[in-house]
Structures are given as structure tokens and as C-alpha cells.
Design a protein around this motif. Structure first.
Motif, PDB file in Angstrom:
ATOM      1  N   ASP A   1     -11.911   3.066 -32.318  1.00 20.00           N
ATOM      2  CA  ASP A   1     -11.452   2.590 -33.631  1.00 20.00           C
ATOM      3  C   ASP A   1     -10.659   3.657 -34.376  1.00 20.00           C
ATOM      4  OD1 ASP A   1     -12.640   0.153 -33.170  1.00 20.00           O
ATOM      5  OD2 ASP A   1     -14.372   0.534 -34.495  1.00 20.00           O
ATOM      6  N   ALA A   2     -10.929   4.930 -34.086  1.00 19.34           N
ATOM      7  CA  ALA A   2     -10.217   6.039 -34.725  1.00 19.34           C
ATOM      8  C   ALA A   2      -8.939   6.389 -33.954  1.00 19.34           C
ATOM      9  CB  ALA A   2     -11.117   7.255 -34.836  1.00 19.34           C
ATOM     10  N   HIS A   3      -8.531   5.492 -33.051  1.00 16.24           N
ATOM     11  CA  HIS A   3      -7.302   5.670 -32.260  1.00 16.24           C
ATOM     12  C   HIS A   3      -7.361   6.913 -31.380  1.00 16.24           C
ATOM     13  CE1 HIS A   3      -5.726   2.322 -34.496  1.00 16.24           C
ATOM     14  NE2 HIS A   3      -5.998   2.968 -35.629  1.00 16.24           N
ATOM     15  N   GLN A   4      -8.557   7.221 -30.894  1.00 15.65           N
ATOM     16  CA  GLN A   4      -8.753   8.324 -29.959  1.00 15.65           C
ATOM     17  C   GLN A   4      -9.127   7.733 -28.597  1.00 15.65           C
ATOM     18  OE1 GLN A   4     -11.494  11.211 -31.527  1.00 15.65           O
ATOM     19  NE2 GLN A   4     -10.443  11.315 -33.493  1.00 15.65           N
ATOM     20  N   ALA A   5      -8.219   6.906 -28.069  1.00 16.48           N
ATOM     21  CA  ALA A   5      -8.497   6.153 -26.850  1.00 16.48           C
ATOM     22  C   ALA A   5      -8.783   7.062 -25.661  1.00 16.48           C
ATOM     23  CB  ALA A   5      -7.341   5.215 -26.530  1.00 16.48           C
ATOM     24  N   ALA A   6      -8.037   8.140 -25.530  1.00 14.89           N
ATOM     25  CA  ALA A   6      -8.252   9.039 -24.394  1.00 14.89           C
ATOM     26  C   ALA A   6      -9.633   9.687 -24.476  1.00 14.89           C
ATOM     27  CB  ALA A   6      -7.160  10.105 -24.350  1.00 14.89           C
ATOM     28  N   THR A   7     -10.014  10.114 -25.675  1.00 14.25           N
ATOM     29  CA  THR A   7     -11.337  10.719 -25.850  1.00 14.25           C
ATOM     30  C   THR A   7     -12.425   9.685 -25.612  1.00 14.25           C
ATOM     31  OG1 THR A   7     -10.419  12.275 -27.449  1.00 14.25           O
ATOM     32  CG2 THR A   7     -12.808  12.026 -27.439  1.00 14.25           C
ATOM     33  N   ALA A   8     -12.232   8.472 -26.116  1.00 13.20           N
ATOM     34  CA  ALA A   8     -13.213   7.401 -25.908  1.00 13.20           C
ATOM     35  C   ALA A   8     -13.380   7.104 -24.425  1.00 13.20           C
ATOM     36  CB  ALA A   8     -12.789   6.137 -26.659  1.00 13.20           C
ATOM     37  N   ALA A   9     -12.279   7.033 -23.701  1.00 13.86           N
ATOM     38  CA  ALA A   9     -12.348   6.750 -22.267  1.00 13.86           C
ATOM     39  C   ALA A   9     -13.009   7.901 -21.515  1.00 13.86           C
ATOM     40  CB  ALA A   9     -10.955   6.486 -21.715  1.00 13.86           C
ATOM     41  N   ALA A  10     -12.657   9.135 -21.880  1.00 17.18           N
ATOM     42  CA  ALA A  10     -13.269  10.297 -21.230  1.00 17.18           C
ATOM     43  C   ALA A  10     -14.769  10.337 -21.498  1.00 17.18           C
ATOM     44  CB  ALA A  10     -12.605  11.581 -21.717  1.00 17.18           C
ATOM     45  N   TYR A  11     -15.146  10.035 -22.719  1.00 21.02           N
ATOM     46  CA  TYR A  11     -16.563  10.035 -23.079  1.00 21.02           C
ATOM     47  C   TYR A  11     -17.301   8.915 -22.353  1.00 21.02           C
ATOM     48  CZ  TYR A  11     -20.714   9.753 -26.106  1.00 21.02           C
ATOM     49  OH  TYR A  11     -21.996   9.703 -26.595  1.00 21.02           O
ATOM     50  N   ALA A  12     -16.718   7.728 -22.329  1.00 15.60           N
ATOM     51  CA  ALA A  12     -17.368   6.583 -21.677  1.00 15.60           C
ATOM     52  C   ALA A  12     -17.566   6.850 -20.189  1.00 15.60           C
ATOM     53  CB  ALA A  12     -16.549   5.313 -21.896  1.00 15.60           C
TER      54      ALA A  12
END
Length: 155
Positions: A114-125
Motif C-alpha cells: 500500500d505504501a508503493h514499496q512493491a519490491a520490498t513487499a515482494a522480497a519480504y513475502a
């Protein structure tokens, strides 16, 4: 010859097992362990607070270390010794279930997306899943190795 129904002895009434013999102790063990695990997780969040816009290292660390301990515990209670019937519910489901927090993990993935940090979200997931599964496997493997070494070299 068959007895008439009124002269047959009455069947003993069926009684469900009491709370000490049924699931009551298991539920209590899970609840007590869950409270302890959740307190430990909360303590970790106090010791290592996460910035709202950064990578959630504390939750990542909690989930990975909890999975590592699950690997050790399962080897010990299934391959080394016969544990009391409440050990696995207390430690496995309770303590480690309360300590690890995949619901928070899911919320944090969503927050990052939601914070437009898609790369970080994907890396974290993906990183959390890979690290957690790797931690279970590696800790179980290492525990088996230590037990084999101990059996070979102990007098």
C-alpha cells in the motif's frame, strides 16, 4: 431364553471423559504456551522496534527463529524421546504458535504494498517464506547431526 425388557439390567449411562482426561489439559497447555509465546514476541518488538516505513526485520527475525526452534523441537520429541502428551501442544502449538506471527507478516506485506514499496513487499513475502522453511529444515538437520555425533562419541 430372552429376558423381558423390564427384567434386564439397566445399561450404565454413557459419560464423556472428564476435563482431566479429555481435551481440557491440551487446551490449557496451548493457552498457557500461547500466552508465553505472545509475550516473548511482544518483548522482541519492544527491544527491536521497527520503523513504520522500513523492512520489518523484527517480525522477520521472530518468524525465522521460531521456525528454527520448531525444527529442533520436532526432532527431539519425535526422534529422541517420548514426550509427555502436553509437551507438543504447549511448546509447538502454544509457545511457538504465539511467538511466530504470520498474521502480522501478512499485514506488513500489505502495508508495504500500500505504501508503493512493491519490491520490498515482494522480497519480504518471499524471503520470509524461504527463510522460515529453510530454518525448519536446517535446524532439524543440524539437530539430527548433533544427536548422531553425540550417540557416536558418548561413552
Amino acid at each position: 431364553m430372552e429376558q423381558p425388557p423390564e427384567s434386564r439390567p439397566a445399561a450404565a449411562p454413557h459419560r464423556a471423559p472428564g476435563p482431566l482426561h479429555g481435551q481440557g489439559p491440551v487446551v490449557g497447555a496451548v493457552a498457557a504456551g500461547g500466552a508465553a509465546g505472545a509475550c516473548a514476541r511482544y518483548g522482541a518488538s519492544l527491544l527491536w522496534p521497527q520503523p513504520p516505513d522500513g523492512f520489518p526485520w523484527t517480525t522477520f527475525g521472530v518468524n525465522v527463529t521460531g521456525c528454527a526452534v520448531i525444527g529442533v523441537l520436532m526432532v527431539l520429541v519425535t526422534e529422541l524421546w517420548t514426550a509427555h502428551r502436553l509437551v507438543r501442544p504447549f511448546f509447538g502449538t502454544g509457545v511457538l504458535g504465539g511467538y511466530t506471527t504470520f498474521s502480522t507478516y501478512a499485514v506488513e506485506v500489505r502495508r508495504l504494498a500500500d505504501a508503493h514499496q512493491a519490491a520490498t513487499a515482494a522480497a519480504y513475502a518471499g524471503g520470509t517464506l524461504a527463510a522460515a522453511m529453510g530454518a525448519v529444515w536446517a535446524s532439524a538437520w543440524a539437530t539430527r547431526g548433533v544427536l548422531a555425533w553425540r550417540a557416536r562419541w558418548s561413552p
